[in-house]
Design a protein around this motif. Structure first.
Motif, PDB file in Angstrom:
ATOM      1  N   MET A 164      67.021 -27.876 -48.724  1.00 14.83           N
ATOM      2  CA  MET A 164      66.305 -28.778 -48.019  1.00 14.83           C
ATOM      3  C   MET A 164      64.960 -28.426 -48.031  1.00 14.83           C
ATOM      4  O   MET A 164      64.726 -27.269 -47.852  1.00 14.83           O
ATOM      5  N   THR A 165      64.146 -29.472 -47.626  1.00 14.84           N
ATOM      6  CA  THR A 165      62.827 -29.040 -47.486  1.00 14.84           C
ATOM      7  C   THR A 165      62.272 -30.195 -46.318  1.00 14.84           C
ATOM      8  O   THR A 165      63.096 -31.099 -45.629  1.00 14.84           O
ATOM      9  N   PHE A 166      61.090 -30.164 -46.070  1.00 12.43           N
ATOM     10  CA  PHE A 166      60.282 -30.902 -45.096  1.00 12.43           C
ATOM     11  C   PHE A 166      58.853 -31.070 -45.532  1.00 12.43           C
ATOM     12  O   PHE A 166      58.191 -30.176 -45.827  1.00 12.43           O
ATOM     13  N   ARG A 167      58.698 -32.372 -45.564  1.00 14.46           N
ATOM     14  CA  ARG A 167      57.155 -32.679 -45.998  1.00 14.46           C
ATOM     15  C   ARG A 167      56.674 -33.666 -44.905  1.00 14.46           C
ATOM     16  O   ARG A 167      57.283 -34.783 -44.476  1.00 14.46           O
ATOM     17  N   LEU A 168      55.548 -32.904 -44.137  1.00 14.18           N
ATOM     18  CA  LEU A 168      55.083 -33.655 -42.917  1.00 14.18           C
ATOM     19  C   LEU A 168      54.731 -35.261 -43.052  1.00 14.18           C
ATOM     20  O   LEU A 168      55.018 -36.044 -42.421  1.00 14.18           O
ATOM     21  N   PRO A 169      53.850 -35.397 -44.208  1.00 15.26           N
ATOM     22  CA  PRO A 169      53.434 -36.710 -44.294  1.00 15.26           C
ATOM     23  C   PRO A 169      54.415 -37.812 -44.437  1.00 15.26           C
ATOM     24  O   PRO A 169      54.440 -38.604 -43.920  1.00 15.26           O
ATOM     25  N   TYR A 170      55.619 -37.565 -45.256  1.00 17.46           N
ATOM     26  CA  TYR A 170      56.573 -38.354 -45.287  1.00 17.46           C
ATOM     27  C   TYR A 170      57.245 -38.549 -44.011  1.00 17.46           C
ATOM     28  O   TYR A 170      57.809 -39.519 -43.630  1.00 17.46           O
ATOM     29  N   ALA A 171      57.676 -37.600 -43.101  1.00 15.13           N
ATOM     30  CA  ALA A 171      58.158 -37.328 -41.895  1.00 15.13           C
ATOM     31  C   ALA A 171      57.286 -38.431 -40.835  1.00 15.13           C
ATOM     32  O   ALA A 171      57.803 -39.119 -40.281  1.00 15.13           O
ATOM     33  N   THR A 224      64.224 -33.969 -48.295  1.00 17.64           N
ATOM     34  CA  THR A 224      65.042 -33.475 -49.712  1.00 17.64           C
ATOM     35  C   THR A 224      63.965 -33.389 -50.732  1.00 17.64           C
ATOM     36  O   THR A 224      62.724 -33.719 -50.376  1.00 17.64           O
ATOM     37  N   ARG A 225      64.529 -32.898 -51.697  1.00 22.00           N
ATOM     38  CA  ARG A 225      63.414 -32.529 -53.020  1.00 22.00           C
ATOM     39  C   ARG A 225      63.731 -33.507 -54.103  1.00 22.00           C
ATOM     40  O   ARG A 225      63.282 -33.522 -55.149  1.00 22.00           O
ATOM     41  N   LEU A 226      64.271 -34.744 -53.401  1.00 23.33           N
ATOM     42  CA  LEU A 226      64.518 -35.586 -54.636  1.00 23.33           C
ATOM     43  C   LEU A 226      63.246 -36.136 -55.338  1.00 23.33           C
ATOM     44  O   LEU A 226      62.138 -36.440 -54.334  1.00 23.33           O
ATOM     45  N   PRO A 227      63.158 -36.311 -56.526  1.00 25.81           N
ATOM     46  CA  PRO A 227      61.784 -37.092 -56.911  1.00 25.81           C
ATOM     47  C   PRO A 227      61.680 -38.399 -56.424  1.00 25.81           C
ATOM     48  O   PRO A 227      62.646 -39.133 -56.001  1.00 25.81           O
ATOM     49  N   VAL A 282      61.423 -41.564 -57.975  1.00 20.28           N
ATOM     50  CA  VAL A 282      62.221 -42.383 -58.519  1.00 20.28           C
ATOM     51  C   VAL A 282      63.781 -42.037 -58.188  1.00 20.28           C
ATOM     52  O   VAL A 282      64.543 -43.040 -57.718  1.00 20.28           O
ATOM     53  N   GLY A 283      64.280 -40.694 -57.942  1.00 19.65           N
ATOM     54  CA  GLY A 283      65.547 -40.402 -57.474  1.00 19.65           C
ATOM     55  C   GLY A 283      65.768 -40.803 -55.825  1.00 19.65           C
ATOM     56  O   GLY A 283      66.769 -41.645 -55.649  1.00 19.65           O
ATOM     57  N   ALA A 284      64.913 -40.771 -55.158  1.00 21.01           N
ATOM     58  CA  ALA A 284      65.041 -41.142 -53.877  1.00 21.01           C
ATOM     59  C   ALA A 284      65.010 -42.711 -53.673  1.00 21.01           C
ATOM     60  O   ALA A 284      65.593 -43.197 -52.829  1.00 21.01           O
ATOM     61  N   VAL A 285      64.250 -43.599 -54.490  1.00 22.06           N
ATOM     62  CA  VAL A 285      64.300 -44.760 -54.590  1.00 22.06           C
ATOM     63  C   VAL A 285      65.966 -45.403 -55.016  1.00 22.06           C
ATOM     64  O   VAL A 285      66.200 -46.285 -54.422  1.00 22.06           O
ATOM     65  N   VAL A 286      66.418 -44.725 -55.998  1.00 19.51           N
ATOM     66  CA  VAL A 286      67.556 -45.247 -56.468  1.00 19.51           C
ATOM     67  C   VAL A 286      68.639 -44.982 -55.298  1.00 19.51           C
ATOM     68  O   VAL A 286      69.530 -45.749 -54.902  1.00 19.51           O
ATOM     69  N   VAL A 287      68.616 -43.782 -54.674  1.00 21.71           N
ATOM     70  CA  VAL A 287      69.476 -43.453 -53.334  1.00 21.71           C
ATOM     71  C   VAL A 287      69.499 -44.245 -52.488  1.00 21.71           C
ATOM     72  O   VAL A 287      70.125 -44.996 -51.962  1.00 21.71           O
ATOM     73  N   ALA A 288      67.959 -44.588 -52.031  1.00 14.04           N
ATOM     74  CA  ALA A 288      67.676 -45.548 -50.834  1.00 14.04           C
ATOM     75  C   ALA A 288      68.219 -47.029 -51.397  1.00 14.04           C
ATOM     76  O   ALA A 288      68.918 -47.688 -50.346  1.00 14.04           O
ATOM     77  N   PHE A 289      68.228 -47.444 -52.562  1.00 10.98           N
ATOM     78  CA  PHE A 289      68.675 -48.758 -52.801  1.00 10.98           C
ATOM     79  C   PHE A 289      70.048 -48.884 -52.774  1.00 10.98           C
ATOM     80  O   PHE A 289      70.773 -49.751 -52.363  1.00 10.98           O
ATOM     81  N   ALA A 290      70.563 -47.741 -53.383  1.00  5.44           N
ATOM     82  CA  ALA A 290      72.182 -47.633 -53.402  1.00  5.44           C
ATOM     83  C   ALA A 290      72.800 -47.647 -51.808  1.00  5.44           C
ATOM     84  O   ALA A 290      73.787 -48.208 -51.707  1.00  5.44           O
ATOM     85  N   ILE A 291      72.211 -46.995 -50.990  1.00  7.69           N
ATOM     86  CA  ILE A 291      72.614 -47.016 -49.537  1.00  7.69           C
ATOM     87  C   ILE A 291      72.481 -48.145 -48.987  1.00  7.69           C
ATOM     88  O   ILE A 291      73.552 -48.734 -48.331  1.00  7.69           O
ATOM     89  N   ALA A 292      71.546 -48.945 -49.230  1.00  4.64           N
ATOM     90  CA  ALA A 292      71.319 -50.372 -48.732  1.00  4.64           C
ATOM     91  C   ALA A 292      72.239 -51.436 -49.280  1.00  4.64           C
ATOM     92  O   ALA A 292      73.027 -52.056 -48.451  1.00  4.64           O
TER      93      ALA A 292
END
Length: 145
Positions: free
Chosen positions: A1-8, A51-54, A56-66
């Motif tokens: 797991m990671t933490f990216r402040l701008p995205y948060a 997360t460390r998802l790239p 495109v991976g994060a977009v695919v996961v977000a779309f799949a969740i929706a």
């Protein structure tokens, strides 16, 4: 797991906007459609923050969740789980299936990709004082006199 402040931070801002839409907007366009578009962007930002998802991976996961949530609405998942009386579950999981929502989710995925362009070396500005020469050994040749 990671933490990216701008995205948060972006996730928190978009979450506040989504809450404001849910509480104060009661129309037939912004709340149901714009809210669905933003929901995918919200999930995308949350994934990128934690997360460390790239991208495109994060977009695919977000779309799949929706899409999974929408399918859950089609099969009355909230009722089947016994959560019909839980307001939070009704808001998060939704209660009304609408096939047009899949287009809203696709739009949200596209917005996430466009608004978060790839970060490659060729797209970044050089740091102040950095050489503009390409990396590697340089050879200076002279013409013969």
């Amino acid at each position: 797991m990671t933490f990216r402040l701008p995205y948060a931070l972006a996730t928190l801002v978009l979450f506040a906007i989504e809450v404001a839409i849910a509480l104060f907007v009661h129309d037939r366009f912004v709340r149901p459609h714009v809210g669905d578009v933003l929901a995918v962007v919200l999930v995308y930002l949350g994934l990128r923050a934690l997360t460390r998802l790239p991208r495109v991976g994060a977009v695919v996961v977000a779309f799949a969740i929706a899409c999974a949530v929408e399918v859950g609405q089609a099969v009355y998942l909230v009722d089947r789980l016994g959560l019909a009386g839980n307001a939070v579950a009704r808001v998060v999981l939704g209660t009304g299936f609408d096939p047009w929502d899949f287009l809203a989710y696709l739009a949200g995925a596209g917005i996430a990709l466009v608004c978060d362009p790839p970060r490659s070396a060729r797209h970044q500005l050089p740091k102040p004082g950095a050489s503009l020469a390409p990396p590697g050994p340089s050879r200076v040749t002279r013409a013969a006199p």
